[in-house]
Write a protein that holds these residues in place. Structure first.
Motif, mmCIF file in Angstrom:
data_model
loop_
_atom_site.group_PDB
_atom_site.id
_atom_site.type_symbol
_atom_site.label_atom_id
_atom_site.label_comp_id
_atom_site.label_asym_id
_atom_site.label_seq_id
_atom_site.Cartn_x
_atom_site.Cartn_y
_atom_site.Cartn_z
ATOM 1 N N PHE A 199 51.770 137.197 54.306
ATOM 2 C CA PHE A 199 52.072 138.482 53.687
ATOM 3 C C PHE A 199 50.816 139.344 53.535
ATOM 4 O O PHE A 199 50.882 140.564 53.686
ATOM 5 N N LYS A 200 49.692 138.707 53.276
ATOM 6 C CA LYS A 200 48.421 139.445 53.248
ATOM 7 C C LYS A 200 48.108 139.962 54.658
ATOM 8 O O LYS A 200 47.668 141.099 54.831
ATOM 9 N N GLN A 230 50.271 142.936 55.340
ATOM 10 C CA GLN A 230 49.782 144.093 54.611
ATOM 11 C C GLN A 230 48.585 144.706 55.340
ATOM 12 O O GLN A 230 48.544 145.919 55.569
ATOM 13 N N GLU A 231 47.627 143.871 55.715
ATOM 14 C CA GLU A 231 46.432 144.374 56.398
ATOM 15 C C GLU A 231 46.782 144.942 57.774
ATOM 16 O O GLU A 231 46.234 145.967 58.182
ATOM 17 N N GLU A 242 48.354 148.303 57.193
ATOM 18 C CA GLU A 242 47.332 149.291 56.847
ATOM 19 C C GLU A 242 46.574 149.750 58.085
ATOM 20 O O GLU A 242 46.269 150.938 58.241
ATOM 21 N N HIS A 286 54.235 144.098 64.876
ATOM 22 C CA HIS A 286 54.416 144.013 63.420
ATOM 23 C C HIS A 286 55.888 143.745 63.089
ATOM 24 O O HIS A 286 56.196 142.879 62.266
ATOM 25 N N GLU A 315 57.638 140.468 61.091
ATOM 26 C CA GLU A 315 58.524 140.577 59.929
ATOM 27 C C GLU A 315 59.854 139.878 60.196
ATOM 28 O O GLU A 315 60.360 139.141 59.341
ATOM 29 N N MET A 369 56.147 150.684 54.945
ATOM 30 C CA MET A 369 55.130 149.839 54.327
ATOM 31 C C MET A 369 55.186 149.924 52.803
ATOM 32 O O MET A 369 54.992 148.912 52.119
ATOM 33 N N SER A 370 55.469 151.086 52.259
ATOM 34 C CA SER A 370 55.624 151.198 50.807
ATOM 35 C C SER A 370 56.768 150.316 50.321
ATOM 36 O O SER A 370 56.632 149.589 49.332
ATOM 37 N N CYS A 375 57.962 147.679 51.886
ATOM 38 C CA CYS A 375 57.579 146.281 52.091
ATOM 39 C C CYS A 375 56.663 145.795 50.982
ATOM 40 O O CYS A 375 56.862 144.698 50.437
ATOM 41 N N LEU A 376 55.668 146.581 50.638
ATOM 42 C CA LEU A 376 54.695 146.160 49.630
ATOM 43 C C LEU A 376 55.280 146.187 48.218
ATOM 44 O O LEU A 376 54.921 145.360 47.386
ATOM 45 N N TYR A 393 58.284 142.254 50.805
ATOM 46 C CA TYR A 393 57.429 141.074 51.010
ATOM 47 C C TYR A 393 57.482 140.126 49.812
ATOM 48 O O TYR A 393 57.475 138.905 49.983
#
Length: 143
Positions: A4-5, A8-9, A12, A47, A51, A110-111, A113-114, A118
């Motif tokens: 998950f990190k 995220q990276e 980004e 990506h 997921e 991404m918003s 997901c974060l 996730y």
């Protein structure tokens, strides 16, 4: 590896590439714009695959199903945006608008997901599933 990190990276990094390409659209030569756009599209596909791989390893639950449906709808909208963008020549006015729309869709994804997705996925994986997902994930990333 914390998948998950990593996601995220990775997200980004993709967002930076998309946003920078949009911001530099009038400044960069067309060849560079084309290459950066191509790299962004490829990164997005990878990506999304990562997921989806996680979701395939989780038993459906009341929590995961609606979130997965929302994530998949966002992914499909982005794939359609990619397909639309590919059909526009880079020097046509609609190309920048299409790329901006895709960047916005990805930032929204991404918003989501974060903020929600996730975390729900992380807590839905059993210990055995986490080990299996980590092995699959490392194979995807390192291949």
């Amino acid at each position: 590896m914390d998948i998950f990190k990593y996601l995220q990276e990775d997200g980004e990094s993709i967002a930076r590439r998309l946003n920078e390409t949009v911001a530099e659209f009038g400044q960069w030569p067309q060849e560079r714009l084309f290459e950066e756009t191509k790299k962004a599209f490829s990164s997005l596909e990878g990506h999304f695959d990562k997921e989806r791989m996680i979701v395939k390893n989780i038993d459906n639950s009341d929590v995961i199903v609606p979130l997965s449906v929302k994530a998949e709808a966002q992914i499909q909208a982005m794939k359609e945006a990619i397909d639309s963008t590919v059909m526009i020549h880079i020097d046509e006015p609609g190309f920048l608008n299409a790329l901006q729309a895709l960047a916005t869709k990805f930032n929204d994804h991404m918003s989501f997901c974060l903020d929600e997705y996730y975390t729900a996925l992380r807590f839905s994986l059993s210990s055995a599933d986490k080990a299996h997902v980590n092995a699959q994930f490392e194979q995807m990333v390192l291949s």
